[in-house]
Design an enzyme around this catalytic site. Structure first.
Site, PDB file in Angstrom:
ATOM      1  N   ARG A 121      -1.655   3.795 -39.591  1.00 30.55           N
ATOM      2  CA  ARG A 121      -1.401   5.174 -39.130  1.00 30.55           C
ATOM      3  C   ARG A 121      -2.100   5.511 -37.831  1.00 30.55           C
ATOM      4  O   ARG A 121      -2.332   6.661 -37.498  1.00 30.55           O
ATOM      5  CB  ARG A 121      -1.764   6.199 -40.192  1.00 30.55           C
ATOM      6  CG  ARG A 121      -0.935   6.057 -41.429  1.00 30.55           C
ATOM      7  CD  ARG A 121      -1.021   7.252 -42.333  1.00 30.55           C
ATOM      8  NE  ARG A 121      -0.188   7.005 -43.490  1.00 30.55           N
ATOM      9  CZ  ARG A 121      -0.547   6.216 -44.488  1.00 30.55           C
ATOM     10  NH1 ARG A 121      -1.730   5.649 -44.488  1.00 30.55           N
ATOM     11  NH2 ARG A 121       0.268   5.998 -45.487  1.00 30.55           N
ATOM     12  N   LYS A 143       4.298   7.122 -23.481  1.00 26.40           N
ATOM     13  CA  LYS A 143       5.513   6.704 -24.198  1.00 26.40           C
ATOM     14  C   LYS A 143       5.316   5.271 -24.671  1.00 26.40           C
ATOM     15  O   LYS A 143       5.104   4.376 -23.852  1.00 26.40           O
ATOM     16  CB  LYS A 143       6.723   6.754 -23.272  1.00 26.40           C
ATOM     17  CG  LYS A 143       7.344   8.113 -23.111  1.00 26.40           C
ATOM     18  CD  LYS A 143       8.682   7.941 -22.396  1.00 26.40           C
ATOM     19  CE  LYS A 143       9.293   9.269 -22.036  1.00 26.40           C
ATOM     20  NZ  LYS A 143      10.545   9.105 -21.296  1.00 26.40           N
ATOM     21  N   GLU A 185      10.075   2.620  -8.293  1.00 28.62           N
ATOM     22  CA  GLU A 185       9.503   3.818  -8.940  1.00 28.62           C
ATOM     23  C   GLU A 185       8.522   4.511  -7.994  1.00 28.62           C
ATOM     24  O   GLU A 185       8.404   5.735  -7.992  1.00 28.62           O
ATOM     25  CB  GLU A 185       8.786   3.445 -10.251  1.00 28.62           C
ATOM     26  CG  GLU A 185       9.686   2.821 -11.312  1.00 28.62           C
ATOM     27  CD  GLU A 185      10.493   3.830 -12.148  1.00 28.62           C
ATOM     28  OE1 GLU A 185      10.306   5.049 -11.983  1.00 28.62           O
ATOM     29  OE2 GLU A 185      11.335   3.375 -12.944  1.00 28.62           O
ATOM     30  N   LYS A 228       2.444  11.605 -11.347  1.00 26.65           N
ATOM     31  CA  LYS A 228       3.024  11.555 -12.690  1.00 26.65           C
ATOM     32  C   LYS A 228       2.174  12.370 -13.671  1.00 26.65           C
ATOM     33  O   LYS A 228       2.707  13.069 -14.535  1.00 26.65           O
ATOM     34  CB  LYS A 228       3.176  10.109 -13.177  1.00 26.65           C
ATOM     35  CG  LYS A 228       3.876  10.052 -14.529  1.00 26.65           C
ATOM     36  CD  LYS A 228       4.408   8.705 -14.932  1.00 26.65           C
ATOM     37  CE  LYS A 228       5.129   8.819 -16.280  1.00 26.65           C
ATOM     38  NZ  LYS A 228       5.551   7.529 -16.821  1.00 26.65           N
ATOM     39  N   GLU A 238       8.482  15.639 -22.805  1.00 28.17           N
ATOM     40  CA  GLU A 238       9.771  15.581 -22.112  1.00 28.17           C
ATOM     41  C   GLU A 238      10.789  16.592 -22.622  1.00 28.17           C
ATOM     42  O   GLU A 238      11.914  16.245 -22.976  1.00 28.17           O
ATOM     43  CB  GLU A 238      10.360  14.161 -22.177  1.00 28.17           C
ATOM     44  CG  GLU A 238      11.446  13.960 -21.127  1.00 28.17           C
ATOM     45  CD  GLU A 238      11.833  12.496 -20.920  1.00 28.17           C
ATOM     46  OE1 GLU A 238      11.006  11.621 -21.178  1.00 28.17           O
ATOM     47  OE2 GLU A 238      12.961  12.273 -20.469  1.00 28.17           O
ATOM     48  N   ARG A 242       9.444  17.156 -17.220  1.00 22.80           N
ATOM     49  CA  ARG A 242       9.262  15.703 -17.178  1.00 22.80           C
ATOM     50  C   ARG A 242      10.563  14.963 -16.872  1.00 22.80           C
ATOM     51  O   ARG A 242      10.553  13.819 -16.421  1.00 22.80           O
ATOM     52  CB  ARG A 242       8.651  15.228 -18.507  1.00 22.80           C
ATOM     53  CG  ARG A 242       8.194  13.797 -18.481  1.00 22.80           C
ATOM     54  CD  ARG A 242       7.274  13.456 -19.632  1.00 22.80           C
ATOM     55  NE  ARG A 242       7.052  12.024 -19.673  1.00 22.80           N
ATOM     56  CZ  ARG A 242       6.195  11.420 -20.469  1.00 22.80           C
ATOM     57  NH1 ARG A 242       5.448  12.117 -21.287  1.00 22.80           N
ATOM     58  NH2 ARG A 242       6.072  10.110 -20.452  1.00 22.80           N
ATOM     59  N   ASN A 246      13.344  11.165 -14.180  1.00 23.59           N
ATOM     60  CA  ASN A 246      14.544  10.344 -14.376  1.00 23.59           C
ATOM     61  C   ASN A 246      15.431  10.283 -13.139  1.00 23.59           C
ATOM     62  O   ASN A 246      16.578   9.838 -13.226  1.00 23.59           O
ATOM     63  CB  ASN A 246      15.362  10.882 -15.565  1.00 23.59           C
ATOM     64  CG  ASN A 246      14.648  10.625 -16.864  1.00 23.59           C
ATOM     65  OD1 ASN A 246      13.897   9.652 -16.987  1.00 23.59           O
ATOM     66  ND2 ASN A 246      14.833  11.494 -17.834  1.00 23.59           N
ATOM     67  N   HIS A 249      17.861   7.468 -12.568  1.00 21.27           N
ATOM     68  CA  HIS A 249      17.857   6.684 -13.799  1.00 21.27           C
ATOM     69  C   HIS A 249      19.161   6.761 -14.587  1.00 21.27           C
ATOM     70  O   HIS A 249      19.456   5.857 -15.357  1.00 21.27           O
ATOM     71  CB  HIS A 249      16.688   7.092 -14.696  1.00 21.27           C
ATOM     72  CG  HIS A 249      15.386   6.466 -14.289  1.00 21.27           C
ATOM     73  ND1 HIS A 249      14.843   6.637 -13.044  1.00 21.27           N
ATOM     74  CD2 HIS A 249      14.526   5.644 -14.953  1.00 21.27           C
ATOM     75  CE1 HIS A 249      13.704   5.969 -12.959  1.00 21.27           C
ATOM     76  NE2 HIS A 249      13.494   5.343 -14.105  1.00 21.27           N
ATOM     77  N   HIS A 253      20.306   3.313 -15.492  1.00 22.19           N
ATOM     78  CA  HIS A 253      20.434   2.849 -16.886  1.00 22.19           C
ATOM     79  C   HIS A 253      21.846   2.326 -17.164  1.00 22.19           C
ATOM     80  O   HIS A 253      22.015   1.325 -17.863  1.00 22.19           O
ATOM     81  CB  HIS A 253      20.120   3.980 -17.870  1.00 22.19           C
ATOM     82  CG  HIS A 253      18.648   4.273 -17.993  1.00 22.19           C
ATOM     83  ND1 HIS A 253      18.162   5.522 -18.268  1.00 22.19           N
ATOM     84  CD2 HIS A 253      17.557   3.469 -17.872  1.00 22.19           C
ATOM     85  CE1 HIS A 253      16.840   5.478 -18.316  1.00 22.19           C
ATOM     86  NE2 HIS A 253      16.447   4.238 -18.072  1.00 22.19           N
ATOM     87  N   HIS A 266      14.593  -3.352 -14.043  1.00 18.13           N
ATOM     88  CA  HIS A 266      14.780  -1.908 -14.185  1.00 18.13           C
ATOM     89  C   HIS A 266      14.741  -1.192 -12.823  1.00 18.13           C
ATOM     90  O   HIS A 266      15.635  -0.400 -12.493  1.00 18.13           O
ATOM     91  CB  HIS A 266      13.702  -1.353 -15.115  1.00 18.13           C
ATOM     92  CG  HIS A 266      13.636   0.136 -15.163  1.00 18.13           C
ATOM     93  ND1 HIS A 266      14.635   0.900 -15.717  1.00 18.13           N
ATOM     94  CD2 HIS A 266      12.707   1.012 -14.676  1.00 18.13           C
ATOM     95  CE1 HIS A 266      14.322   2.175 -15.594  1.00 18.13           C
ATOM     96  NE2 HIS A 266      13.157   2.274 -14.963  1.00 18.13           N
TER      97      HIS A 266
HETATM   98 ZN    ZN Z   1      11.972   3.978 -14.656  1.00 13.59          ZN
END
Ligand code: ZN
Ligand code: ADP
Length: 363
Positions: A121, A143, A185, A228, A238, A242, A246, A249, A253, A266
């Protein structure tokens, strides 16, 4: 030693920036997260260069240090690797007082963070990012997670580390492609948040790519983490601001997905996505053409594979729609009003299509 705090109330944590510093990380890690046992999760590439140094530094403060190595690459960000690590941790009877140390790029950071968030946990977590992308992206924000065969990054949590140790010198052993991967980025932060920083990148890109100048690399990594952190502090989970992170992105993506996550890194896909978003910003947000020209000029200095011929505007639009970016108001995009200033706006599909077509034409 340069520092920065990500201010998130009781989950506030420090980032420490220091070149050539891995051999000294143990003392600071022990000060922030005292433990008898540290479990370092790394991959085979990073292990070759840095595990011994980190292990010796942790042992020098009197702690035991265990190393768990994974196979490099995105496939390791899986439930089966996570299960193997859980089995190994349980077989060693490691208790809740251990600290998990992620030593590696984004894959190691996300996976090790997921393990730390869920093992018994939750156990304490320290990050030592070693790729440029991880320095500027995954060190801030908390994240963590793994992929599921049906969707990338779909199983995870927000779980903040106790400390992030950033040694920009680790980029010296990175394959050059990974430098461009991270720089995508880096440029994104300038575009959405900081016009002066974008100007700095225009004049220092050569130094940064050649890794000749530690000061400019340090400045770049520190600035990205600060930018950031400002965003994440306002919107940890998010739900609002936030989402500006993206930028580029949505289409990035889609390109990664259409090429089976095996063709683009990426950041490379995000470069193409930012080129398309620049055209959309001109059409829908009055981005001045002088700014758009500067953006294209800088993005074209980054090496990236071309978009394969079988990827068309139709296939990209399809992929975006299933990516659940659709709202009642239309497709939501992060757009630029000027370099350094962005907003989120719904777009007519025709504008999205013309941005994509322009991107496909400019290779
Ligand atoms: Zn990214
Ligand atoms: P990310 O690009 O999200 O950081 P990875 O964790 O997959 O993704 O890292 C990219 C690649 O670079 C991997 O093959 C990893 O083993 C390798 N790598 C990461 N850091 C270093 C480093 N400092 N030196 C050499 N290779 C590294």
């Amino acid at each position: 030693m340069k520092g920065l705090h990500v201010n998130l109330g009781e989950r506030t944590y420090p980032l420490i920036f220091e070149a050539n510093s891995l051999a000294e990380c143990g003392e600071e890690i022990h000060r922030h997260t005292p433990a008898k046992i540290y479990v370092v999760v790394t991959d085979e590439n990073v292990d070759r260069y840095y595990s011994d140094t980190v292990r010796q530094s942790l042992e020098a403060v009197g702690s035991a240090c265990f190393i768990y190595k994974i196979t490099p690459g995105e496939e390791s960000k899986s439930m089966s690797t996570a299960e193997s690590i859980f089995t190994w941790l349980l077989a060693h009877r490691f208790h809740r007082e251990i600290v998990i140390v992620a030593l590696g790029g984004g894959v190691v950071g996300d996976l090790a963070g997921f393990i730390a968030a869920t093992y018994l946990r939750g156990v304490r977590f320290v990050q030592i990012p070693t790729s440029l992308l991880a320095h500027v992206d995954s060190s801030v924000g908390g994240k963590v997670g793994i992929n599921h065969p049906l969707a990338k990054n779909s199983i995870g949590a927000f779980y903040q580390p106790h400390l992030v140790w950033i040694d920009p010198s680790t980029t010296r052993t990175l394959p050059v492609r990974e430098i461009f991967n991270g720089l995508a980025e880096v440029i994104k932060y300038g575009l959405i948040l900081d016009r002066d920083f974008f100007g700095y990148l225009e004049s220092h890109l050569g130094d940064i790519i050649s890794l000749d100048d530690t000061d400019s690399l340090m400045h770049v990594i520190h600035t990205c983490c600060r930018l950031k952190a400002d965003v994440v502090e306002k919107d940890e989970k998010e739900s609002g601001m936030r989402r500006v992170l993206n930028f580029g992105h949505t289409i990035g993506h889609a390109l990664e997905k259409l090429t089976g996550y095996a063709y683009f890194r990426h950041g490379e896909a995000v470069i193409w996505g930012m080129l398309a978003a620049t055209v959309m910003s001109q059409q829908a947000c009055q981005l001045p053409s002088s700014d758009a020209d500067r953006i294209r000029a800088l993005l074209h200095r980054l090496e990236k594979p071309p978009v394969p011929h079988d990827v068309t505007s139709d296939s990209i639009l399809d992929a975006i729609n299933v990516d659940k970016k659709m709202t009642d108001a239309g497709l939501q995009f992060v757009l630029l009003e000027a370099i350094g200033s962005c907003k989120i706006q719904a777009l007519e599909p025709e504008i999205v299509r013309s941005g994509i077509e322009d991107m496909l034409a400019c290779q």
